[in-house]
Write a protein that holds these residues in place. Structure first.
Motif, short mmCIF file in Angstrom:
data_model
loop_
_atom_site.label_atom_id
_atom_site.label_comp_id
_atom_site.label_asym_id
_atom_site.label_seq_id
_atom_site.Cartn_x
_atom_site.Cartn_y
_atom_site.Cartn_z
N ALA A 51 -31.82 4.06 32.40
CA ALA A 51 -33.01 4.82 32.78
C ALA A 51 -33.91 5.10 31.58
O ALA A 51 -35.14 5.11 31.69
CB ALA A 51 -32.61 6.13 33.45
N MET A 52 -33.29 5.32 30.42
CA MET A 52 -34.08 5.58 29.20
C MET A 52 -34.90 4.37 28.80
O MET A 52 -35.97 4.50 28.19
CB MET A 52 -33.13 5.96 28.06
N ASN A 53 -34.46 3.17 29.14
CA ASN A 53 -35.10 1.95 28.67
C ASN A 53 -35.94 1.25 29.74
O ASN A 53 -36.36 0.11 29.54
CB ASN A 53 -34.03 0.97 28.16
N HIS A 54 -36.16 1.92 30.87
CA HIS A 54 -36.97 1.33 31.95
C HIS A 54 -38.02 2.31 32.43
O HIS A 54 -37.90 3.53 32.24
CB HIS A 54 -36.07 0.90 33.11
N GLU A 55 -39.05 1.76 33.07
CA GLU A 55 -40.13 2.58 33.59
C GLU A 55 -39.66 3.41 34.78
O GLU A 55 -38.62 3.12 35.39
CB GLU A 55 -41.30 1.68 34.01
N GLU A 56 -40.44 4.41 35.11
CA GLU A 56 -40.18 5.23 36.30
C GLU A 56 -40.10 4.32 37.53
O GLU A 56 -40.91 3.42 37.71
CB GLU A 56 -41.31 6.24 36.48
N PRO A 57 -39.08 4.50 38.39
CA PRO A 57 -38.96 3.64 39.57
C PRO A 57 -40.18 3.72 40.48
O PRO A 57 -40.82 4.78 40.61
CB PRO A 57 -37.73 4.21 40.30
#
Length: 437
Positions: free
Chosen positions: A413-419
């Protein structure tokens, strides 16, 4: 031989949707093939002996209102015999294959235990002869462990073991009758298995008593060779304030806790589901997803009233959702659809019993046909599959395969954009469902 329903001279026939004959089926065509089975095989419709032939039109606010032609005779046993003959005339003229009973529906209770058993044996013999004459079969039997004043504080959960012994006598006798009659299920409904106040109740002890009782039932079934399905019917609020079999989830939890889960399935009633604050399809789904939907009591309640009104199910959306669940799990056999419903207090004629059953049989037939079309079109099921497709591969599959941890997911989650937010399309799906009606 006396005829109890002279207005109906022949079995109710299928005449199609354009028929205006109130004594004809518009949609229920027993031999019509739907998917891979006939309509009769899918629905396995049974008539509830108690409402149809014992019900007297009384309610919490009024005395009995019906005068039935079969409620005649100089003794209670003679009246029970007339009632049985009327019942089988009704079954054959309606064109159903099954019926269900409580012990106290088919036989007088008698003045003592010996008379109760003797009466049950006599009536079992008569019912067996009537079954042989007509080909109608017993879907399930059950015991009434609530009406007698001895059960005021419960049956298996009663603080007096003598009362549990009386309940055991009834269950043993009724299971023997069910086996003798070829019944393929046996149902337990809690009646008064619950409490009014904890001031006088040891809940843990009562739950343990109920579990012990069910284990004795399982042992007896094995001993006698009864291979029918054992079913528990969730039943909230009626008549006890806190019921131990409140809803499907509660019963499943009880079965798991007391090592009974492998021995019982559930008989789900629509009216009980709504009294528990659920929808009918909710409790059906809870039972089915756990592999425990064994049979169904087909009725509905009046949502404006606070008791079990047991009305004939006519709402197409309700019955379609029911049949979707049944079709998805591959059917109900050896269970079925027991029409646990009664005519209204003002419907005083025997003919009204036909109208009530015809209407609801047509409704479930339409529900079956509609559910099959929905599954064949695959629009609704595909939408649901697509909604959860993220768990079929990639991150979602790794989660469900146990290859991710709370820490690894946090790092992801830290390394990806907001879903991306996605609509549930509820209005569109409701419109789609309505288009099938």
């Amino acid at each position: 031989m006396k005829t109890f329903f002279p207005e109906v001279s022949a079995p109710i026939a299928y005449e199609g949707p354009d028929s205006k004959n109130p004594l004809a089926f518009k949609y229920y065509d027993a031999n019509r093939i739907v998917g891979n089975k006939t309509m009769a095989e899918h629905l396995r419709i049974a008539v509830a002996y108690w409402h149809t032939f014992v019900g007297n039109g009384g309610d919490p606010f009024g005395a009995p209102a019906y005068e039935r032609t079969w409620d005649t005779g100089s003794t209670a046993l003679e009246r029970a015999e007339h009632r049985a003959r009327a019942a089988f005339e009704f079954f054959t003229k309606l064109g159903v294959n099954f019926y269900c009973f409580h012990d106290r529906d088919i036989s007088p209770e008698g003045a003592n235990a010996s008379e109760y058993v003797k009466n049950m044996e006599h009536m079992t013999g008569l019912l067996k002869a009537l079954q042989n004459d007509t080909g109608v079969k017993l879907l399930w039997g059950t015991s009434n462990l609530t009406a007698n004043p001895r059960y005021t504080h419960g049956a298996a959960t009663n603080p007096d073991p003598a009362v549990m012994a009386c309940a055991a006598l009834q269950v043993k006798t009724t299971m023997d009758a069910t086996k003798e009659l070829g019944g393929v299920n046996y149902v337990f409904w809690g009646g008064r298995e619950g409490y009014e106040t904890l001031l006088n109740t040891n809940m843990q002890r009562e739950m343990e008593q109920m579990a012990r009782f069910f284990h004795m039932v399982v042992d007896y079934a094995k001993t006698t060779g009864f291979t029918g399905q054992l079913l528990i019917e969730p039943k909230p609020k009626e008549p006890t304030k806190h019921m131990y079999d409140f809803d499907a989830a509660t019963v499943l939890g009880f079965l798991r806790q007391y090592d009974l889960i492998d021995h019982f399935k559930l008989n789900i009633e629509a009216n009980h589901a709504t009294l528990a604050g659920h929808t009918f399809d909710h409790d059906l789904t809870i039972a089915s997803m756990n592999g425990k939907l064994g049979s169904i009591d087909a009725n509905v309640g009046d949502l404006l009233l606070g008791w079990d009104t047991d009305q004939y199910a006519l709402d197409l959306e309700t019955v379609t959702k029911c049949m979707l669940i049944v079709l998805k799990q591959g059917g109900l056999n050896p269970g079925g659809l027991n029409f646990d419903a009664k005519v209204r207090r003002g419907s005083i004629d025997g003919l009204d019993l036909f109208y009530g059953h015809i209407g609801s049989m047509d409704a479930f037939a339409r529900g079956l046909l509609t559910a099959q079309r929905i599954l064949d079109d695959d629009l609704l099921p595909k939408f649901v599959r697509d909604r959860y497709a993220g768990y079929d591969d990639g991150l979602g599959k790794r989660i469900m395969d146990g290859k991710e941890s709370l820490t690894s997911l946090a790092e992801w989650a830290m390394n990806h954009e907001e879903p991306q937010r996605r609509s549930g399309r509820q209005e569109m799906l409701e419109n789609l469902l309505q288009s099938y009606f």
